[in-house]
Design an enzyme around this catalytic site. Structure first.
Site, PDB file in Angstrom:
ATOM      1  N   GLU A 292       0.647  -1.056  -0.285  1.00 53.61           N
ATOM      2  CA  GLU A 292       0.019   0.034   0.193  1.00 53.61           C
ATOM      3  C   GLU A 292       0.607   1.249   0.146  1.00 53.61           C
ATOM      4  O   GLU A 292       1.604   1.668   1.000  1.00 53.61           O
ATOM      5  CB  GLU A 292      -1.120   0.338   1.445  1.00 53.61           C
ATOM      6  CG  GLU A 292      -2.307   0.963   1.286  1.00 53.61           C
ATOM      7  CD  GLU A 292      -3.453   1.036   0.100  1.00 53.61           C
ATOM      8  OE1 GLU A 292      -3.943   1.861   0.065  1.00 53.61           O
ATOM      9  OE2 GLU A 292      -3.886  -0.893  -0.453  1.00 53.61           O
ATOM     10  N   GLU A 323      -0.835  10.079  -6.025  1.00 52.63           N
ATOM     11  CA  GLU A 323       1.100   8.661  -6.118  1.00 52.63           C
ATOM     12  C   GLU A 323       0.338   8.336  -7.927  1.00 52.63           C
ATOM     13  O   GLU A 323       2.085   7.751  -7.500  1.00 52.63           O
ATOM     14  CB  GLU A 323       0.354   7.745  -4.974  1.00 52.63           C
ATOM     15  CG  GLU A 323       0.111   8.147  -3.566  1.00 52.63           C
ATOM     16  CD  GLU A 323      -1.150   7.842  -2.781  1.00 52.63           C
ATOM     17  OE1 GLU A 323      -1.243   7.861  -1.554  1.00 52.63           O
ATOM     18  OE2 GLU A 323      -1.380   5.981  -2.841  1.00 52.63           O
ATOM     19  N   ASP A 477      -7.308   2.256   2.461  1.00 46.56           N
ATOM     20  CA  ASP A 477      -6.738   1.553   3.221  1.00 46.56           C
ATOM     21  C   ASP A 477      -8.348   0.431   3.567  1.00 46.56           C
ATOM     22  O   ASP A 477      -7.594  -0.920   2.903  1.00 46.56           O
ATOM     23  CB  ASP A 477      -6.777   1.386   4.348  1.00 46.56           C
ATOM     24  CG  ASP A 477      -5.117   2.730   4.981  1.00 46.56           C
ATOM     25  OD1 ASP A 477      -4.704   2.795   4.151  1.00 46.56           O
ATOM     26  OD2 ASP A 477      -5.440   3.605   5.258  1.00 46.56           O
TER      27      ASP A 477
END
Length: 495
Positions: A292, A323, A477
């Site tokens: 992750e 990201e 998450d």
């Protein structure tokens, strides 16, 4: 009579304008357009949100082979969630111009970085270098009216999500202090070596869509995270984590926390990253590893993760739009010239970068020694799962499950409430920003659009965006964890 005739004429004009003005709109979208009075005896048509939510419930099914044991590590902390604007005002900081900082050294740096990302509605995470100043800010945050304490850290949050499945055993390794241990789900196993006397605290500065501070207005709800976290910053629990796997015998490993090393300085992260790679390499290759990712600013650090160190060792990665673009910028990939996304990230551009990741750093070529075969991309409006053909199953259900949990959790609910969400994903898009590209569209009744480029398959689904989100922390998450729960690793194995 004349009123009915006038209404009918107006409807005819409207339909004609709509159809001839927008002839490219797909027929499967047109059938959900409400035309009041056209068929007064028929039941009102469902909204797109209702159709998509119902389709998710019908189509999301668990795979035939499910995980029984999942090991998660290695960043864990206590999150202090507070209004970002409110806290900064309480710290007697005046609004001003925004500016990004790789590391925060002062309240002024904090203010500038917060404004920088608030104005973009983007998430970010930074290390605060001054321990004394950080602790003063942390005390002010804990005492601020409405401040709340939650389980924090990617690993702990992913573990908490896995623990909602009673048949799934979860091992969590990380710096677990007494407060965090108290808040963790009873189903989560924490090795004694991971327990420590004090907790690590992270400050989560949230802002709402449309919230204004000075001349800065947030285009959407999000959060800015910062901490002075030495335990997680050095990934101090990594070796304990890997050593515990032999006894626990997981069938899936989830790794997070690499981003915490960035704020420790180049000398430390270079050395620690080598040690981390050595530790990860000790994990048996028949166990899939999901990495992750999180917010980074150092291109050299990202390149070290991407090219020669961590990414070739993992089977799957999860990341958001910031990201993804930074990964491409660091590695001179597709669309690296973009300074930032504008609005909803273009599906074709995202698809180009995902393909590049799997071709350049993954195993899209069967002769490659890399293990990476799966990328789970999530942004506010939609998700894409990109996988190398033959390595993963049930990915349509997995991408829908990730989108569904994003919709419900953002609203603080266990299930999707169609009255509290809205569709922001594009109804039509392309498989690539360049050529060759395929014109694609979204069918709300079957809300997964699939396309292939070479031996990489893409699964796209919209997110029903919560209009008034209660909490944005940990959504990524939860999305990755839910997507993994519904995924099935299958032969030929990538490990």
């Amino acid at each position: 009579m004349w009123r009915k005739a006038s209404a009918a004429a107006l409807l005819a004009l409207a339909v004609g304008y709509f159809y001839y003005g927008s002839p490219e709109l797909p027929e499967h979208i047109l059938r959900y357009v409400s035309l009041p009075g056209l068929q007064t005896s028929a039941p009102p048509p469902s909204s797109l949100e209702e159709v998509i939510s119902s389709a998710w419930e019908a189509l999301i099914t668990l795979p035939s082979r499910q995980w029984s044991k999942v090991a998660v590590g290695v960043n864990a902390c206590v999150d202090v969630v507070v209004s970002g604007v409110g806290l900064l005002q309480a710290l007697a900081v005046d609004p001003g111009a925004g500016s990004d900082h790789e590391v925060l050294h002062s309240k002024e740096d904090l203010k500038e970085a917060f404004i920088h990302y608030m104005g973009r509605g983007a998430a970010a995470e930074r290390f605060f270098s001054d321990q004394e100043v950080f602790h003063r800010i942390a005390r002010a945050a804990a005492e601020y009216p409405g401040a709340k304490l939650y389980v924090g850290g990617n690993a702990a949050l992913i573990g908490q999500k896995f623990a909602t499945y009673p048949d799934l055993m979860v091992l969590l390794c990380g710096p677990v202090g007494p407060k965090l241990h108290e808040m963790l789900d009873e189903q989560i196993v924490v090795p004694p070596e991971s327990l420590q006397e004090t907790d690590e605290y992270h400050l989560i500065l949230e802002y709402k869509a449309g919230e204004q501070w000075g001349s800065t207005q947030a285009p959407q709800a999000n959060r800015f995270i910062f901490s002075h976290d030495v335990s997680n910053g050095g990934m101090s629990s990594l070796e304990t984590f890997v050593a515990s796997l032999e006894e626990f015998q997981p069938d899936l490993v989830v790794l997070s926390g690499l981003h915490m090393m960035e704020g420790q300085g180049r000398a430390l992260w270079e050395q620690r990253l080598k040690e981390a790679v050595a530790a990860i390499a000790d994990i048996p290759r028949d166990i899939p590893i999901h990495l992750e990712l999180a917010s980074l600013t150092d291109k050299d650090f990202m390149n070290s993760i991407m090219q020669e160190q961590v990414m070739p060792l993992v089977s799957s990665i999860g990341l958001n739009e910031q990201e993804l673009l930074f990964l491409s910028q660091a590695g001179a990939g597709p669309h690296a010239e973009l300074p930032a996304w504008k609005g909803v990230p273009d599906v074709g551009r995202v698809s180009d970068i995902l393909l590049w990741i799997l071709e350049r750093h993954g195993r899209s070529d069967p002769s490659s020694e890399a293990d990476l075969t799966r990328v789970h991309f999530h942004t506010l409006a939609y998700h894409i799962l990109a996988t190398v053909e033959g390595h993963w199953g049930n990915q349509a259900a997995a991408v829908m499950a990730g989108a569904r949990v994003a919709s419900s959790q953002a609203c603080g609910l266990r299930s999707v409430d169609v009255g509290k969400v809205e569709l922001r994903a594009p109804l039509e898009f392309s498989s690539s920003h360049g050529e060759p590209r395929e014109a694609l569209s979204l069918d709300p009744a079957e809300p997964v659009t699939v396309w292939r480029r070479g031996n990489v398959t893409f699964h796209f689904t919209p997110v029903l965006v919560c209009r008034h989100p209660l909490r944005t922390v940990g959504l990524g998450d939860a999305i990755s964890a839910e997507g993994l729960v519904y995924s099935e690793a299958r032969g030929p194995q990538p490990f």
